[in-house]
Design a protein around this motif. Sequence first.
Motif, mmCIF file in Angstrom:
data_model
loop_
_atom_site.group_PDB
_atom_site.id
_atom_site.type_symbol
_atom_site.label_atom_id
_atom_site.label_comp_id
_atom_site.label_asym_id
_atom_site.label_seq_id
_atom_site.Cartn_x
_atom_site.Cartn_y
_atom_site.Cartn_z
ATOM 1 N N THR A 66 1.019 -1.091 0.351
ATOM 2 C CA THR A 66 0.342 0.088 0.101
ATOM 3 C C THR A 66 0.777 1.054 0.223
ATOM 4 N N PRO A 67 0.797 2.117 -0.527
ATOM 5 C CA PRO A 67 1.665 3.499 -0.740
ATOM 6 C C PRO A 67 1.633 3.911 0.370
ATOM 7 N N GLY A 68 2.658 4.228 0.969
ATOM 8 C CA GLY A 68 2.865 5.362 2.025
ATOM 9 C C GLY A 68 3.208 4.685 3.618
ATOM 10 N N ALA A 69 2.939 3.080 3.343
ATOM 11 C CA ALA A 69 2.968 1.960 4.118
ATOM 12 C C ALA A 69 4.077 1.461 4.441
ATOM 13 N N GLU A 70 5.585 2.075 3.903
ATOM 14 C CA GLU A 70 7.132 2.008 4.244
ATOM 15 C C GLU A 70 7.496 2.677 5.664
ATOM 16 N N ARG A 71 7.582 2.039 6.392
ATOM 17 C CA ARG A 71 7.792 3.124 7.998
ATOM 18 C C ARG A 71 9.329 2.959 7.659
ATOM 19 N N LEU A 72 10.582 1.935 7.204
ATOM 20 C CA LEU A 72 11.314 2.039 7.635
ATOM 21 C C LEU A 72 12.074 0.779 6.958
ATOM 22 N N SER A 73 13.773 1.205 6.488
ATOM 23 C CA SER A 73 14.072 0.095 5.771
ATOM 24 C C SER A 73 15.352 -0.152 6.571
ATOM 25 N N LEU A 74 15.803 -1.400 6.367
ATOM 26 C CA LEU A 74 17.449 -1.868 7.085
ATOM 27 C C LEU A 74 18.331 -2.602 6.044
ATOM 28 N N GLN A 75 19.457 -2.139 6.053
ATOM 29 C CA GLN A 75 20.517 -2.124 5.490
ATOM 30 C C GLN A 75 21.585 -3.351 5.984
ATOM 31 N N LEU A 76 22.393 -3.996 5.273
ATOM 32 C CA LEU A 76 23.446 -5.037 5.960
ATOM 33 C C LEU A 76 24.442 -4.436 5.680
ATOM 34 N N GLY A 77 25.047 -3.930 6.532
ATOM 35 C CA GLY A 77 26.866 -3.099 5.666
ATOM 36 C C GLY A 77 27.485 -3.324 7.440
ATOM 37 N N GLU A 78 28.375 -2.306 7.012
ATOM 38 C CA GLU A 78 29.308 -1.656 7.761
ATOM 39 C C GLU A 78 28.970 -1.128 8.737
ATOM 40 N N VAL A 79 28.699 -1.293 9.939
ATOM 41 C CA VAL A 79 28.722 0.016 10.400
ATOM 42 C C VAL A 79 29.858 0.479 11.541
ATOM 43 N N ARG A 80 30.080 1.908 11.047
ATOM 44 C CA ARG A 80 31.671 2.453 11.748
ATOM 45 C C ARG A 80 31.364 3.607 12.783
ATOM 46 N N GLU A 81 32.197 3.448 14.186
ATOM 47 C CA GLU A 81 32.461 4.587 14.546
ATOM 48 C C GLU A 81 31.656 5.994 13.881
ATOM 49 N N ARG A 82 31.026 6.176 15.563
ATOM 50 C CA ARG A 82 31.268 7.812 14.734
ATOM 51 C C ARG A 82 32.569 8.512 15.037
ATOM 52 N N THR A 83 32.588 9.794 14.216
ATOM 53 C CA THR A 83 33.308 10.401 14.702
ATOM 54 C C THR A 83 32.440 12.281 14.186
ATOM 55 N N GLU A 84 32.036 12.398 14.406
ATOM 56 C CA GLU A 84 31.345 13.368 14.445
ATOM 57 C C GLU A 84 29.500 13.207 14.623
ATOM 58 N N PRO A 85 29.569 14.448 14.927
ATOM 59 C CA PRO A 85 27.820 13.871 14.958
ATOM 60 C C PRO A 85 26.517 13.481 14.744
ATOM 61 N N VAL A 86 25.818 12.616 15.022
ATOM 62 C CA VAL A 86 24.646 12.477 13.771
ATOM 63 C C VAL A 86 23.956 13.356 13.629
ATOM 64 N N ARG A 87 23.561 13.617 12.328
ATOM 65 C CA ARG A 87 22.765 14.552 11.777
ATOM 66 C C ARG A 87 20.871 14.055 11.800
ATOM 67 N N VAL A 88 21.205 12.515 11.077
ATOM 68 C CA VAL A 88 19.580 12.663 11.336
ATOM 69 C C VAL A 88 19.742 11.229 11.926
ATOM 70 N N HIS A 89 18.232 11.704 13.135
ATOM 71 C CA HIS A 89 18.088 10.477 13.917
ATOM 72 C C HIS A 89 16.383 10.321 13.593
ATOM 73 N N LEU A 90 15.834 9.156 13.964
ATOM 74 C CA LEU A 90 14.572 8.899 14.460
ATOM 75 C C LEU A 90 13.894 9.395 15.797
ATOM 76 N N ASP A 91 12.836 10.374 15.384
ATOM 77 C CA ASP A 91 11.561 10.815 16.531
ATOM 78 C C ASP A 91 10.614 9.544 17.095
ATOM 79 N N LEU A 92 10.215 9.149 18.355
ATOM 80 C CA LEU A 92 9.306 7.938 18.296
ATOM 81 C C LEU A 92 8.919 9.000 19.227
ATOM 82 N N TYR A 93 7.369 9.163 19.327
ATOM 83 C CA TYR A 93 6.313 9.698 19.677
ATOM 84 C C TYR A 93 5.434 8.549 20.821
#
Length: 136
Positions: free
Chosen positions: A63-90
């Motif tokens: 159903t169009p618009g039903a997608e909420r989140l996607s997950l992709q297999l890959g390398e997660v590197r240690e952050r060296t700078e502040p995160v610029r995007v995050h999720l807000d869950l109410y």
Amino acid sequence: MTLRVGPTVLTTTDLPRAVAFWTTALGLRTRDAVGPDTDFVVLIDPGARPDQAPDGDADPGPTPGAERLSLQLGEVRERTEPVRVHLDLYADDQAGEVRRLVGLGARKLPWDYPEDPDFVVLADPDGHPFCVVAKG
């Protein structure tokens, strides 16, 4: 113009763990079957009909618009700078949801909170930060 924002994509080093965490945390389901060779998963609303568009015509996607989140297999590197995007869950019950999410594998992140904050900063099992915000 027919342009819309799709779901946010989070990279994970452990796809089954991420699918388990986010489907349980948000009450979503996977759009497609997940197997040992799966490297990308789209999470959708549980009531979305994956094989029919709202107008009744056959549609290969959900159903169009039903997608909420996607997950992709890959390398997660240690952050060296502040995160610029995050999720807000109410949440209606912020404290209860924080306890539940921590029980699922999230962890509280140290944060310099303002006076009387309406949010709590957590990280998912891969370290992606997100906020649980009190509704209201």
